[in-house]
Scaffold this active site. Structure first.
Site, PDB file in Angstrom:
ATOM      1  N   HIS A 115       0.862  -1.188   0.000  1.00 51.35           N
ATOM      2  CA  HIS A 115       0.000   0.000   0.000  1.00 51.35           C
ATOM      3  C   HIS A 115       0.897   1.237   0.000  1.00 51.35           C
ATOM      4  O   HIS A 115       1.466   1.607   1.014  1.00 51.35           O
ATOM      5  CB  HIS A 115      -0.891  -0.009   1.249  1.00 51.35           C
ATOM      6  CG  HIS A 115      -2.082   0.904   1.148  1.00 51.35           C
ATOM      7  ND1 HIS A 115      -3.329   0.524   1.597  1.00 51.35           N
ATOM      8  CD2 HIS A 115      -2.226   2.147   0.683  1.00 51.35           C
ATOM      9  CE1 HIS A 115      -4.179   1.512   1.402  1.00 51.35           C
ATOM     10  NE2 HIS A 115      -3.521   2.529   0.851  1.00 51.35           N
ATOM     11  N   LEU A 116       1.030   1.843  -1.158  1.00 50.05           N
ATOM     12  CA  LEU A 116       1.940   2.981  -1.312  1.00 50.05           C
ATOM     13  C   LEU A 116       1.554   4.124  -0.394  1.00 50.05           C
ATOM     14  O   LEU A 116       0.386   4.264  -0.013  1.00 50.05           O
ATOM     15  CB  LEU A 116       1.953   3.369  -2.787  1.00 50.05           C
ATOM     16  CG  LEU A 116       1.721   4.773  -3.255  1.00 50.05           C
ATOM     17  CD1 LEU A 116       2.495   4.977  -4.520  1.00 50.05           C
ATOM     18  CD2 LEU A 116       0.307   5.117  -3.496  1.00 50.05           C
ATOM     19  N   HIS A 117       2.539   4.912   0.000  1.00 45.49           N
ATOM     20  CA  HIS A 117       2.320   6.063   0.870  1.00 45.49           C
ATOM     21  C   HIS A 117       3.491   7.026   0.719  1.00 45.49           C
ATOM     22  O   HIS A 117       4.600   6.623   0.394  1.00 45.49           O
ATOM     23  CB  HIS A 117       2.150   5.640   2.338  1.00 45.49           C
ATOM     24  CG  HIS A 117       3.194   4.687   2.819  1.00 45.49           C
ATOM     25  ND1 HIS A 117       3.233   3.354   2.467  1.00 45.49           N
ATOM     26  CD2 HIS A 117       4.268   4.877   3.615  1.00 45.49           C
ATOM     27  CE1 HIS A 117       4.268   2.771   3.036  1.00 45.49           C
ATOM     28  NE2 HIS A 117       4.926   3.677   3.735  1.00 45.49           N
ATOM     29  N   VAL A 118       3.222   8.306   0.937  1.00 45.49           N
ATOM     30  CA  VAL A 118       4.221   9.359   0.846  1.00 45.49           C
ATOM     31  C   VAL A 118       4.716   9.671   2.252  1.00 45.49           C
ATOM     32  O   VAL A 118       3.920   9.943   3.143  1.00 45.49           O
ATOM     33  CB  VAL A 118       3.628  10.645   0.225  1.00 45.49           C
ATOM     34  CG1 VAL A 118       4.662  11.762   0.176  1.00 45.49           C
ATOM     35  CG2 VAL A 118       3.055  10.368  -1.155  1.00 45.49           C
ATOM     36  N   HIS A 119       6.022   9.630   2.450  1.00 47.89           N
ATOM     37  CA  HIS A 119       6.626  10.006   3.732  1.00 47.89           C
ATOM     38  C   HIS A 119       6.960  11.492   3.711  1.00 47.89           C
ATOM     39  O   HIS A 119       7.516  11.991   2.732  1.00 47.89           O
ATOM     40  CB  HIS A 119       7.931   9.238   3.973  1.00 47.89           C
ATOM     41  CG  HIS A 119       7.737   7.797   4.260  1.00 47.89           C
ATOM     42  ND1 HIS A 119       7.561   7.311   5.533  1.00 47.89           N
ATOM     43  CD2 HIS A 119       7.689   6.723   3.428  1.00 47.89           C
ATOM     44  CE1 HIS A 119       7.414   6.000   5.485  1.00 47.89           C
ATOM     45  NE2 HIS A 119       7.491   5.618   4.209  1.00 47.89           N
TER      46      HIS A 119
END
Length: 164
Positions: A115-119
């Site tokens: 599940h892609l996510h932006v840090h």
């Protein structure tokens, strides 16, 4: 022997692993208390195991692992929320810089690669000190819930009508 106390880790250690599915999906094991802002297609959450104080993530609601699989609307909202997170972090924490990134796949360093996510990681000069270099220990000087308490009003103020 050096002893480092990290009492917040016990929940992870004793908790069931992968019991609730993806940690970012609704109706799963995600920690609702860490969510700062919810848009129509994505949300901003605090990282339970931050690299630095104020480490936030912007996550699409839809379970997707590849950037190219996001819709245009998802990308637009996610980067709008990234902007909102930057503004809130600047107001509350006054960082001197930021690391913003997406790790796609385990080889790229993704801890949750399905599940892609932006840090969004606020940075200060000298925040990588001898503890990280010599002791292989990261020091987070503020409790997550205190950071949340300070950030949350800025998301509510910024969010009035913007994402609906």
């Amino acid at each position: 022997m050096d002893v480092k106390f990290a009492p917040w880790r016990i929940g992870y250690i004793k908790g069931e692993k992968n019991a609730g599915g993806c940690i970012f999906c609704r109706n799963s094991a995600r920690d609702e208390a860490l969510i700062l802002c919810e848009g129509r297609l994505s949300f901003v959450t605090m990282n339970l195991y931050p690299y630095n104080n104020g480490h936030l993530m912007v996550v699409p609601n839809r379970h997707v692992s590849q950037f190219e699989d996001l819709t245009g609307d998802e990308k637009t909202e996610m980067f709008g929320l990234t902007d909102m997170a930057l503004i809130a972090l600047k107001r509350v924490m006054n960082p001197e810089g930021f690391n913003i990134g997406i790790n796609l796949g385990k080889a790229a360093g993704a801890g949750v690669d399905e599940h892609l996510h932006v840090h969004i990681v606020p940075r200060w000069n000298g925040d990588t000190n001898y503890m990280s270099t010599v002791g292989a220990v990261r020091v987070i000087p503020e409790d997550l819930l205190e950071t949340r308490r300070q950030l949350l009003p800025h998301f509510r103020k910024e969010n009035e009508g913007d994402l609906e």
